[in-house]
Each structure stands twice: as structure tokens, then as C-alpha cells.
Design a protein around this motif. Structure first.
Motif, PDB file in Angstrom:
ATOM      1  N   TYR A   1      -1.781  -9.357  10.966  1.00  0.00           N
ATOM      2  CA  TYR A   1      -2.765  -8.338  11.345  1.00  0.00           C
ATOM      3  C   TYR A   1      -3.855  -8.171  10.284  1.00  0.00           C
ATOM      4  O   TYR A   1      -4.969  -7.746  10.579  1.00  0.00           O
ATOM      5  CB  TYR A   1      -2.068  -7.002  11.666  1.00  0.00           C
ATOM      6  CG  TYR A   1      -1.815  -6.071  10.504  1.00  0.00           C
ATOM      7  CD1 TYR A   1      -2.835  -5.258  10.003  1.00  0.00           C
ATOM      8  CD2 TYR A   1      -0.561  -5.977   9.906  1.00  0.00           C
ATOM      9  CE1 TYR A   1      -2.611  -4.398   8.938  1.00  0.00           C
ATOM     10  CE2 TYR A   1      -0.321  -5.122   8.856  1.00  0.00           C
ATOM     11  CZ  TYR A   1      -1.356  -4.332   8.368  1.00  0.00           C
ATOM     12  OH  TYR A   1      -1.139  -3.490   7.319  1.00  0.00           O
TER      13      TYR A   1
ATOM     14  N   ASN B   1       5.442  -3.319   6.344  1.00  0.00           N
ATOM     15  CA  ASN B   1       5.113  -3.118   7.753  1.00  0.00           C
ATOM     16  C   ASN B   1       6.052  -3.879   8.699  1.00  0.00           C
ATOM     17  O   ASN B   1       5.615  -4.456   9.678  1.00  0.00           O
ATOM     18  CB  ASN B   1       3.659  -3.526   8.016  1.00  0.00           C
ATOM     19  CG  ASN B   1       2.725  -2.340   7.915  1.00  0.00           C
ATOM     20  OD1 ASN B   1       2.790  -1.418   8.729  1.00  0.00           O
ATOM     21  ND2 ASN B   1       1.864  -2.343   6.904  1.00  0.00           N
TER      22      ASN B   1
ATOM     23  N   THR C   1      -6.029   0.732   0.950  1.00  0.00           N
ATOM     24  CA  THR C   1      -6.412   1.479  -0.250  1.00  0.00           C
ATOM     25  C   THR C   1      -7.103   0.545  -1.238  1.00  0.00           C
ATOM     26  O   THR C   1      -7.859   1.006  -2.095  1.00  0.00           O
ATOM     27  CB  THR C   1      -5.194   2.138  -0.918  1.00  0.00           C
ATOM     28  OG1 THR C   1      -4.115   1.203  -0.934  1.00  0.00           O
ATOM     29  CG2 THR C   1      -4.774   3.375  -0.151  1.00  0.00           C
TER      30      THR C   1
ATOM     31  N   ALA D   1      -3.746   0.966   8.949  1.00  0.00           N
ATOM     32  CA  ALA D   1      -3.806   2.419   9.024  1.00  0.00           C
ATOM     33  C   ALA D   1      -4.925   2.973   8.128  1.00  0.00           C
ATOM     34  O   ALA D   1      -5.726   3.799   8.556  1.00  0.00           O
ATOM     35  CB  ALA D   1      -2.460   3.011   8.635  1.00  0.00           C
ATOM     36  N   SER D   2      -4.962   2.518   6.893  1.00  0.00           N
ATOM     37  CA  SER D   2      -6.022   2.976   5.992  1.00  0.00           C
ATOM     38  C   SER D   2      -6.536   1.828   5.140  1.00  0.00           C
ATOM     39  O   SER D   2      -7.704   1.472   5.161  1.00  0.00           O
ATOM     40  CB  SER D   2      -5.481   4.091   5.082  1.00  0.00           C
ATOM     41  OG  SER D   2      -6.328   4.265   3.966  1.00  0.00           O
TER      42      SER D   2
ATOM     43  N   GLY E   1       0.786  -1.232   0.000  1.00  0.00           N
ATOM     44  CA  GLY E   1       0.000   0.000   0.000  1.00  0.00           C
ATOM     45  C   GLY E   1       0.821   1.286   0.000  1.00  0.00           C
ATOM     46  O   GLY E   1       0.485   2.236  -0.710  1.00  0.00           O
ATOM     47  N   LEU E   2       1.880   1.300   0.787  1.00  0.00           N
ATOM     48  CA  LEU E   2       2.685   2.525   0.886  1.00  0.00           C
ATOM     49  C   LEU E   2       3.306   2.904  -0.459  1.00  0.00           C
ATOM     50  O   LEU E   2       3.290   4.070  -0.869  1.00  0.00           O
ATOM     51  CB  LEU E   2       3.759   2.332   1.962  1.00  0.00           C
ATOM     52  CG  LEU E   2       4.807   3.402   2.173  1.00  0.00           C
ATOM     53  CD1 LEU E   2       5.129   3.539   3.651  1.00  0.00           C
ATOM     54  CD2 LEU E   2       6.088   3.058   1.417  1.00  0.00           C
TER      55      LEU E   2
HETATM   56  C1  CR1 Z   1      -0.651   0.650   5.799  1.00  0.00           C
HETATM   57  O1  CR1 Z   1      -0.475  -0.619   6.373  1.00  0.00           O
HETATM   58  C2  CR1 Z   1      -1.971   2.010   4.190  1.00  0.00           C
HETATM   59  C3  CR1 Z   1      -0.672   2.265   3.440  1.00  0.00           C
HETATM   60  C4  CR1 Z   1      -0.666   3.588   2.724  1.00  0.00           C
HETATM   61  C5  CR1 Z   1       0.604   1.025   5.019  1.00  0.00           C
HETATM   62  C6  CR1 Z   1      -1.891   0.691   4.913  1.00  0.00           C
HETATM   63  O2  CR1 Z   1      -3.025   0.514   5.710  1.00  0.00           O
HETATM   64  O3  CR1 Z   1      -3.039   2.012   3.282  1.00  0.00           O
HETATM   65  O4  CR1 Z   1       0.427   2.251   4.341  1.00  0.00           O
HETATM   66  N1  CR1 Z   1       1.676   1.198   6.002  1.00  0.00           N
HETATM   67  O5  CR1 Z   1      -0.899   4.635   3.603  1.00  0.00           O
HETATM   68  C7  CR1 Z   1       2.957   0.881   5.813  1.00  0.00           C
HETATM   69  O6  CR1 Z   1       3.360   0.328   4.820  1.00  0.00           O
HETATM   70  C8  CR1 Z   1       5.150   1.035   6.733  1.00  0.00           C
HETATM   71  O7  CR1 Z   1       3.774   1.249   6.827  1.00  0.00           O
END
Ligand code: CR1
Length: 841
Positions: A572, A289, A678, A675-676, A135-136
Motif C-alpha cells: 500500500y 500493519n 509521520t 492513516a497519517s 510509525g506506530l
Molecule cells: C499508519 O500506517 C501512521 C502510524 C502512526 C500506522 C501510519 O500511517 O502514521 O500508524 N498504523 O499513527 C499502524 O501501524 C497498526 O497500524
């Protein structure tokens, strides 16, 4: 704008500068020219790959003309720019996107047909640019698309990995990782051998007073690695703006190649040094993560931050402005803490190299940076050991200590009696060895900190960064809910749905203003429209079924309910909850009479996603899914009623096939952990329903589309802590239905039961940290509700259309405008004139 060509000689340049193709004939001429000259192929040996290459080169030429103009326009406008620093850009394929964004896909389609090719086959030749985990990285790619589409002067800065995220294969049910060497032929990058930065590592710090009595600090010796820029054009949709993504590649500094060694016959060791330098940008760390504190990772981070900062400062200095104007010209966004060293590097440049005073420099630094947090998971929060930084970046460690000292002094002044507070907010964790807490450094060095969905932004304020809210007040912390680009995730991935929507609401304007989707709502009762809507979903399911047939070798029924969970495998995210639910369903089917079975809704459970190579539990989950599939899929009692599919090597281009084909998708993380998310947005935007927990952006999706259009279940984030406590200290019992599932596994139904022991004991004996047992009942009941709801296809389609109509908020365009207004303070460039010129020619 500078030019080295004398004024009176520019006519020739203007006369011959390329204009780029617009017609089918021009496209064919460009493509054939590239195939026959650039690629040295011919009519007689042009396969699909060569046709792809020729097409890509023709479009690349076209993009680069606009790219050049954009860069000139942006330099000329002399406005504030945004730099997005991200270790990951998960771009996927570029050709289809480029064709759609410049509005020439149909031209290429007809041209390719003339030349003997089908455009779909040509598009499918491209290797994904997979420079990210999940996602990031994909968020960064959506942001680039939005920034270009909205005409912001914005660059991405990243690393040019030679190996992107590994390719996943499944062998005997286990994940196997294959290196992704993707640079053999990459037409989308431009090496800029003239744009390089020398980056220093190791060495020592020399402090002395010079002849004028001034304190000089100099970082000496160590080794130098050269960063070379590779530029990737980023086209906006329906605009002449083409922005830049600059990726750095490492090699031994040419000045540094050890000629002494060379001359004394140590050729091999000199080459080994060379290779060591190249290692820095060689490989993307495959963890999502999760941070593991490896020295090479720290080297990557500094290499990329230093190269980017020097590039940015060099550009600023050309403008001959005063340093005090730096943050009026430059905004830098930190995508997670990975680029936090950029804060320290800018302070070093200003103080040590440019001779500014500490305070003056620090004011510039803190007004330049913004920091986005993407996770509250403790295992993902970066910490670097002090001895490691001391060795690799001795001057930076001093600067970090100075930043910390000044910060703690200011805190002490305001909270004189709170010694504990000082320890809690210190950048340095007093452990053995001492650690640098990167998130704290990022907060202290930025003027704004944001989370990525409302719940997440609240959680960071009340948990991990609570003390900083006390120190800075709440206004430093804000929320920008994530978004996705509707160009790739609707128009490109689901062209028929995009076309149907456009035909109903009168134009494709919704691709630039997604709130226009609300014009669909009046049509929810339009029979013909609903029929077409349902047909498109069905066609997308047929396409996925074909993909399953070719990759897995068996067929699934496209009339079944497609239930999809595709994302990185993580405890998770709870793919284990999903597969336990599947086993529960399987056992129920087995115990039914043929009559009862007839009433069931057939289901295809699709899983996909990579596990980090060292994440053993995640790999165990993949193994279980595959073993369940092997048994269920060939059980004659089950037939079409249940199929379990693990799709290998989930990536962006596969998501483009999978997302439009879902009836229901799963976003079932333990509340408070995601966290979000997408992909939840992508699935709903494509007319799928979701089953989800009250976590991340699911909450805001529910608010927008309405509770009746989403299947929510499970415990709330605010209850998670108490439940966990209860697991250890209360009279805790595993859910009895889940116990039956475990018994079924333990009997060896899915092969060697020992292989799954840890998965079960994590829940039964070790506290069930992710609350799988607590949520199991509610999950299964909600799945039953889904079956019931699916039986009423008409109502289902109504939900689907209504949801899509209400998804306008989740475009990354909204997101980028929010960042621009509230954090970056930048304005879009006016391109009206350019558009007009373009329309006339
Ligand atoms: C989150 O786990 C979120 C994305 C983009 C991830 C996911 O829920 O949509 O970031 N976090 O914001 C992540 O990779 C290192 O953290």
C-alpha cells in the motif's frame, strides 16, 4: 509522600544525596569513575564503547536524580495521570537525546575531548532501542518526549522485548533477518525487582454463592507468570521533568517454580517451564500493519495489560480514594487495539476482585479509556478466535460476552427493527470459528475514539466504524492529527539547521513552541541566509553520501537530486510504483542522445525499509530494487545521471542521517490507505520537498505549507472504490508506459525475470488493488516537474524555507496538548519552582 526513614534521621540523606554534574570537570570525574569502577576498565584499555558506557552512566545518574524528584513531585501533586499503553516504543538512541534535553551536550563534548574522544564517535556506539516496527511505535516515542517536555504526569507502559525488530541484511539482493539481541549492555533501564505482578493464564472459572449469599466468581488454577518492571527514564527538553517508561519482563513465578518436579528429578522439565514463561516477552512481532492471530501474541497482550492495570490500580488504591474517583485520577490511552484486553481486565478487577457492581464498574471503565485507531487496512484489524480466548483467558471471555450482551440490548432498544445492525456491531463475529473483533470492543469500552489525520478520522467514521457513529452519534469520534518531536527530528538530527534557525529568530524557543518557525518567513529573500540554508542541505547530503560509501562501497554525487523513500515495505505504500518509475527513467536515459542527457538533472534514488519476514510480495519488491541498482549503477551510459541505492537496516538512528539529506521524499500510498504518515513531517521540517498522494497527513501538510510547495499527484481517495471496481468489470487496460517497464523486466534486464512475475501479474491480471497503473502517468509527470523545479535552485530554496516556516502545526507537542484537553482531561504540572531551584544551584 511515604518514607520509611524516621524524620530525625533524614538529615544525613539530604546531606549526601547526589546533585548531579553540571561542569566539564564534574562530568569527567563521573565518567572516569564509571569507566574505572562500574566497568572495571582503565586508561589503558578504554575503547570507544567503554567511553560511551561511562558517558551514558554519568548521564543516567543525572537523569535518575531528576526522575526521582519528578516522581515525588507527581505523587505529591496528586493530580490525574495519563498512562499510554503501547506494545511498541521505537525509541532509538538515548544518549544524544539525554545530553540535549538536559542541556549538557557541550559540557560532554569538551569533557570527552579532554579524555581523548570525539563525541560523534561516542554517540555512534549506542545500540538503537528498536522495540517497534514503524510509525506506530515511533509515534509512541515522540509522544513520550512531548509529555515530559510539557510536564504532564504521564507514564508509558510496554513490553521489554529481549529481541527488538530484526536487523536487516541484504544478500544477493534478498532480505535476510538477523535477531536483534540488544540487552547486553543497556544503561538506560532500571530493573525494579521489587515491582512485580503475578499474571494468570488458562485455568477455569468457579462461580458460587458465599456464606453471605453473594455471587462469587473466581478464576482458578492455570499457570502464573511473573511480570517484573524495568523503568526507563524519559527526560523532557529544557525542564526538570523526567517521566517513566515502564517495560515488563516475564519470568516463571518464583512461587510457581515447580519444586515437586524438581524433587522428583525432573529438573530439566522444570527449567523448560521457566524458559516457556520467559518466552512471553522474548520477541517483538515484526509485522507492520498486519495481524496474524498467534497465541503467543495474545499472551503478550494480556501479560502486559494485566501487569500494567494492576500497577495502576495499586497506585490508585494508595490514595485511599473512592472507586468513583478512579477516572478523575487515571486516564488510559490505548495505542491501537493491541491493549484492548486492558478494558476487560479493569472490569474484572473491579467486579471480581474489588466487589463492585457491574454497572458501577463499567461506568468507571468507559470513562477511563480512550482508543486511537491507526489503520483502516482490513489485514491489520485484530480479531481473536473465541476458542483461543476461551482457553487462555476463560474469565475474560465471559466478561466480553457480558459486555456484548449489554451493548446489544441497548442498541436493540434504540433501533428495535434493525436486526442486521445488531449483527454488524456485535463484538462477536459469527464466523467459523467465532471471532472477537477487538476494535469494536475498544470502541465500546472507551469514551473517545480518534483517528490520526483528518482524512483518516473521516474514513473511519464513514467506513469501518460507520455503524458505531449511528449508535453513539458522531461526538464519540474525533481526530488528533499526528506530530513529531522537533527535538529529535530537527535539533538532534540536523543541529546546523537548528542553529541557523535559532540565530535568525533569536532563540531556541521554537523547539518548545514550533509555531515560532513562522518568524522565518520574512527571511525568504535574505540572500546570505538562503546561501547558508542551501549549504547545510548540501553538507547533510555529503554526510549521507559518506554513509553510502562506507556501507555500500560506492560513491554517489552529492550534487545530484536526492530522492528518498524510507519506510516499512508494503504494497500500500507503493515502493513498487517508485521503482517502476526508476526503470522508466532508466529506459528514457538509455534512449537519449549524449546531448539530451546533458540536460538532465542527476538523481540518486534511495530506498530503505524492512519487509515483514513472512511478507513475500514486500520481499520481492526489495529484491527488484536491488537488482535494478546492480544494473543501473554500473551502466556507463548512465553514469551520474541515475543511481539506485537500497540502504540496509533502516532504523531510527539511520533516519537521523537520512532525513536531513533529502531533496525530495516519497509518500505515495494509494489514497485512503496511509492513516497519517509521520516521516512526511520529518522530511519537510528538514527542508526537503515531498512528492505525495492526497493521503493521510499529506493533505494537512499541503494546507499548511501551500500547494505551490508540494508535488501532489494521483487519484483521490473518494475515487478508489470505483477504480477498483472498474479493474474487474470495465474495459481496463494497464498504462502503456508501465507495460514497457514490465517488458523491460520480463526481458531479463534485471536478472531472472521469473523472480518478479507475481509483482507484475498482481497489476496486470489480479486487479491492481493499489492502483499502481492508474497513478503511473501522473507520478512520472510529477517527477518531471520536480526535475524542472530543481533546476531553479533559488526558487527551490525559497520553497524549502517557506515550508519549514509553516510546519509549526506538526509538532507532537500540539498533538499531546490536544489529547490532554479533549480526551484525557489532564493539566501539566507546575515546575516553575523546581526550575528556579535548579537555576540557583
Ligand atoms: C499508519 O500506517 C501512521 C502510524 C502512526 C500506522 C501510519 O500511517 O502514521 O500508524 N498504523 O499513527 C499502524 O501501524 C497498526 O497500524
Amino acid at each position: 509522600v511515604e518514607s520509611s526513614i524516621p524524620e530525625h534521621m533524614r538529615e544525613a540523606w539530604k546531606k549526601f544525596s547526589p546533585k548531579g554534574f553540571t561542569t566539564k570537570d564534574e562530568f569527567e570525574s563521573e565518567a572516569v569513575k564509571h569507566i574505572e569502577t562500574t566497568l572495571a576498565r582503565s586508561l589503558f584499555n578504554c575503547d570507544e564503547l567503554a567511553a560511551y558506557s561511562g558517558t551514558a552512566l554519568a548521564f543516567r545518574d543525572r537523569l535518575i536524580i531528576d526522575w526521582n524528584k519528578t516522581q515525588q513531585r507527581q505523587s505529591f501533586a496528586d493530580q490525574k495521570r495519563l498512562y499510554y499503553l503501547s506494545l511498541e516504543f521505537l525509541m532509538g538512541r538515548a544518549l544524544d537525546n539525554a545530553m540535549l534535553n538536559v542541556g549538557l551536550k557541550n559540557v560532554a563534548k569538551d569533557g570527552l575531548a579532554d579524555l581523548g574522544f570525539r563525541i560523534e564517535d561516542i554517540i555512534a556506539q549506542e545500540h538503537d532501542a528498536a522495540l517497534g516496527n514503524g510509525g506506530l511505535g515511533r509515534l509512541a516515542a515522540c509522544f513520550l518526549d512531548s509529555m515530559a517536555t510539557l510536564n504532564y504526569a504521564a507514564w508509558g507502559y510496554g513490553l521489554r522485548y529481549r529481541y527488538g525488530i530484526f536487523k536487516q541484511e541484504i544478500q544477493d539482493g534478498y532480505q535476510v533477518e538477523i535477531p536483534d539481541y540488544w540487552l547486553d549492555f543497556n544503561p538506560w533501564e532500571f530493573p525494579r525487582h521489587d515491582v512485580s505482578v503475578d499474571v494468570q493464564f488458562y485455568g477455569w472459572v468457579n462461580k458460587y454463592t458465599n456464606d453471605e449469599g453473594k455471587q462469587i466468581v473466581s478464576w482458578q488454577d492455570g499457570e502464573i507468570v511473573t511480570a517484573t518492571a524495568y523503568d526507563v527514564p524519559v527526560p523532557g527538553y529544557g525542564t526538570p521533568t523526567v517521566n517513566n517508561l515502564r517495560l515488563w519482563s516475564s519470568k516463571a513465578s518464583s512461587g510457581e517454580f515447580d519444586f515437586a518436579k524438581f524433587n522428583s528429578g525432573e529438573y530439566e522439565s522444570a527449567v523448560a517451564d521457566e524458559q516457556r514463561a520467559e518466552t512471553i516477552s522474548a520477541v517483538l512481532y515484526p509485522n507492520d500493519n498486519l495481524e496474524r492471530g498467534k497465541e503467543l501474541r495474545l499472551k503478550q497482550q494480556y501479560f502486559w495489560c494485566a501487569a500494567s492495570l494492576h500497577d495502576i490500580v495499586r497506585r490508585f488504591k494508595k490514595s485511599k480514594r473512592k472507586w468513583s474517583e478512579f477516572s478523575d485520577q487515571v486516564a488510559i490511552q490505548l495505542n491501537d487495539t493491541h491493549p484492548t484486553l486492558a478494558i476487560v481486565e479493569l472490569q474484572r478487577i473491579l467486579v471480581d476482585m474489588e466487589g463492585l457492581g457491574w454497572d458501577e464498574a463499567w461506568t468507571i471503565v468507559t470513562s477511563t479509556f480512550g482508543y486511537t485507531n491507526h489503520t483502516v487496512l482490513p489485514e491489520a484489524l485484530e480479531k481473536w478466535s473465541v476458542p483461543l480466548i476461551q482457553n487462555l483467558l476463560p474469565r475474560h471471555l465471559q466478561i466480553i460476552y457480558e459486555i456484548n450482551l449489554q451493548f446489544l440490548q441497548s442498541v436493540e432498544k434504540r433501533f428495535p427493527k434493525d436486526r442486521d445492525l445488531l449483527g454488524r456491531v456485535s463484538i462477536i463475529e459469527e464466523s467459523q470459528p467465532k471471532m472477537v473483533r477487538m476494535a469494536y470492543l475498544a470502541i465500546i469500552g472507551s469514551h473517545k475514539v480518534n483517528g490520526v489525520a483528518e482524512l483518516h478520522s473521516d474514513l473511519i467514521k464513514t467506513t469501518i466504524f460507520k455503524d458505531f457513529v449511528k449508535v453513539y452519534g458522531p461526538d464519540k469520534f474525533t481526530n488528533v492529527t499526528n506530530g513529531i518531536t522537533p527535538r529529535r527530528w530537527l535539533h538532534q538530527a540536523n543541529p546546523r539547521l537548528s542553529e541557523l534557525i535559532a540565530s535568525k529568530i533569536g532563540s531556541y524557543e521554537f523547539l518548545k513552541d514550533l509555531t515560532l518557525l513562522n518568524k522565518l518567513e520574512p527571511f525568504v529573500d535574505d540572500k546570505e541566509f538562503k546561501k547558508e540554508w542551501a549549504e547545510i542541505k548540501y553538507a547533510n547530503k555529503v554526510r549521507l553520501a559518506q554513509h553510502i560509501q562506507t556501507t555500500k562501497g560506492y560513491s554517489v554525487n552529492p550534487k545530484a537530486l536526492f530522492d528518498i523513500q524510507v519506510k516499512r515495505i508494503h504494497e500500500y505504500k507503493r515502493q513498487q510504483l517508485n521503482i517502476f518509475g526508476v526503470i522508466h527513467r532508466y529506459m528514457a536515459i538509455k534512449s537519449m542522445s549524449p546531448e539530451e542527457r546533458k540536460k538532465l538533472v542527476p538523481r540518486v534514488s534511495v530506498f530503505g525499509g524492512k519487509a515483514a519476514p513472512g511478507y513475500w510480495m514486500a520481499k520481492t519488491i526489495i529484491h527488484l530494487i536491488n537488482k535494478v541498482g546492480e544494473v543501473v549503477n554500473k551502466d556507463p551510459d548512465v553514469g551520474d545521471l541515475l543511481k539506485v541505492v537500497f540502504l540496509e537496516d533502516y532504523n531510527v538512528s539511520k533516519a537521523e542521517i537520512i532525513v536531513p539529506a533529502s531533496d525530495i521524499s516519497e509518500h505515495i500510498s494509494t489514497a485512503g490507505t496511509e492513516a497519517s504518515g509521520t516521516s512526511n513531517m520529518k522530511f519537510v521540517l528538514n527542508g526537503g520537498m515531498i512528492i505525495g498522494t492526497l493521503d493521510g497527513a499529506n493533505i494537512e501538510i499541503t494546507r499548511e505549507i501551500g500547494e505551490q510547495n508540494i508535488f501532489l499527484f494521483g487519484n483521490l481517495s473518494e475515487d478508489v472504490e470505483d477504480l477498483r471496481h472498474h479493474h474487474f468489470y470495465g474495459d481496463y487496460k494497464v498504462n502503456p508506459e508501465l507495460v514497457k517497464v514490465f517488458d523491460c523486466i520480463k526481458k531479463g534486464t534485471f536478472g531472472d525475470e521469473g523472480a518478479f512475475g507475481a509483482l507484475i501479474s498482481g497489476i496486470v491480471e489480479h486487479g491492481d488493488y493499489y492502483l499502481v497503473s492508474d497513478d503511473f502517468n501522473s507520478y512520472c509527470q510529477t517527477q518531471d516537474l520536480i526535475d524542472e523545479a530543481y533546476k531553479d535552485q533559488d526558487a527551490w530554496v525559497t520553497k524549502s524555507i517557506t515550508s519549514v516556516a509553516r510546519m509549526g502545526f506538526f509538532t507532537s507537542d500540539r498533538c499531546i496538548n490536544e489529547y490532554a484537553d479533549t480526551i484525557w482531561n489532564i493539566e501539566p504540572l507546575d515546575v516553575a519552582e523546581e526550575k528556579e531551584v535548579r537555576a540557583r544551584t
